[in-house]
Design an enzyme around this catalytic site. Sequence first.
Site, short mmCIF file in Angstrom:
data_model
loop_
_atom_site.label_atom_id
_atom_site.label_comp_id
_atom_site.label_asym_id
_atom_site.label_seq_id
_atom_site.Cartn_x
_atom_site.Cartn_y
_atom_site.Cartn_z
CG HIS A 51 60.28 28.12 62.21
ND1 HIS A 51 61.05 28.80 63.13
CD2 HIS A 51 58.99 28.40 62.57
CE1 HIS A 51 60.28 29.44 63.98
NE2 HIS A 51 59.03 29.23 63.65
CD GLU B 205 63.93 26.52 64.45
OE1 GLU B 205 63.59 27.17 63.44
OE2 GLU B 205 64.11 27.03 65.57
#
Length: 253
Positions: free
Chosen positions: A136, A141
């Site tokens: 990330h 994410e």
Amino acid sequence: MEIFIRRTANEIGDFAANMIEPFVKQGATLGLATGSTPSPTYQALIRKHREEGLSFADCDAFLLDEYYGIDQHHEQSYWSTIRRELTASIDIDDAAVHSLSSSAADPEQEAATYESMMKDAGGVDIQLLGIGANGHIAFNEPTSSLSSRTRLIDLRPRTIADNARFFDSEDEVPRQAMTQGIGTILEAKKILLIATGAAKAEAVQAMIEGPLSSFCPASSLQMHNDVCILLDEAAASGLGDVEFYKEIDAYWR
Ligand code: GLP
């Protein structure tokens, strides 16, 4: 991507600070990251301020991200962290250090306001980035859209576990965060990503040598035309072409 491999985190910190210095002298808009990785860079910038008179008075700054659902003054909020790690020790105007709210009642509105503040400031001139062990960047994410904008996001279990070291227990780590999007980050004019330690080796390999994929958000940097990646030997240990990167680096040094 330009790839530089150095022996220690402190060498990388000095290298990064030297790259950031000319931007500071021009009164640039700085993109600041939190986490443990940028600490040596911030230490080096503070030294330049104290010992060489480097002034940040004409700069403004935007943080990448912020936990959502904790008090802004919590010692682990990114608002507090950047003040503790950098901005309280230099002469930047505190009002010029912008961050996302950790408690906005309307996160969508907060995100839109932040984006327009960044735009009004002329965009980020140099963005400092770390990388999560799952690839990330900021809090984007895996599976984040590669053109995502600033928004509220749910954190992955790996990120919660990795960041638990900053809190008394894993239960205290916020489950959500506000983050600049990948599309937002890619608008920075220059990007400087730092990764240190073996825990980042797999993500670093995927970012540099893997396919462009939302499953490794940092691979989106392959789309940017001015990216420097600064690595220590451990973070570089998974790279297939490591000798080539070192040769190019040595040639230009
Ligand atoms: C956090 C931050 C990221 C940071 C990453 C790595 O989740 N949101 O911006 O790059 O973790 O952190 P560290 O530098 O502590 O390894």
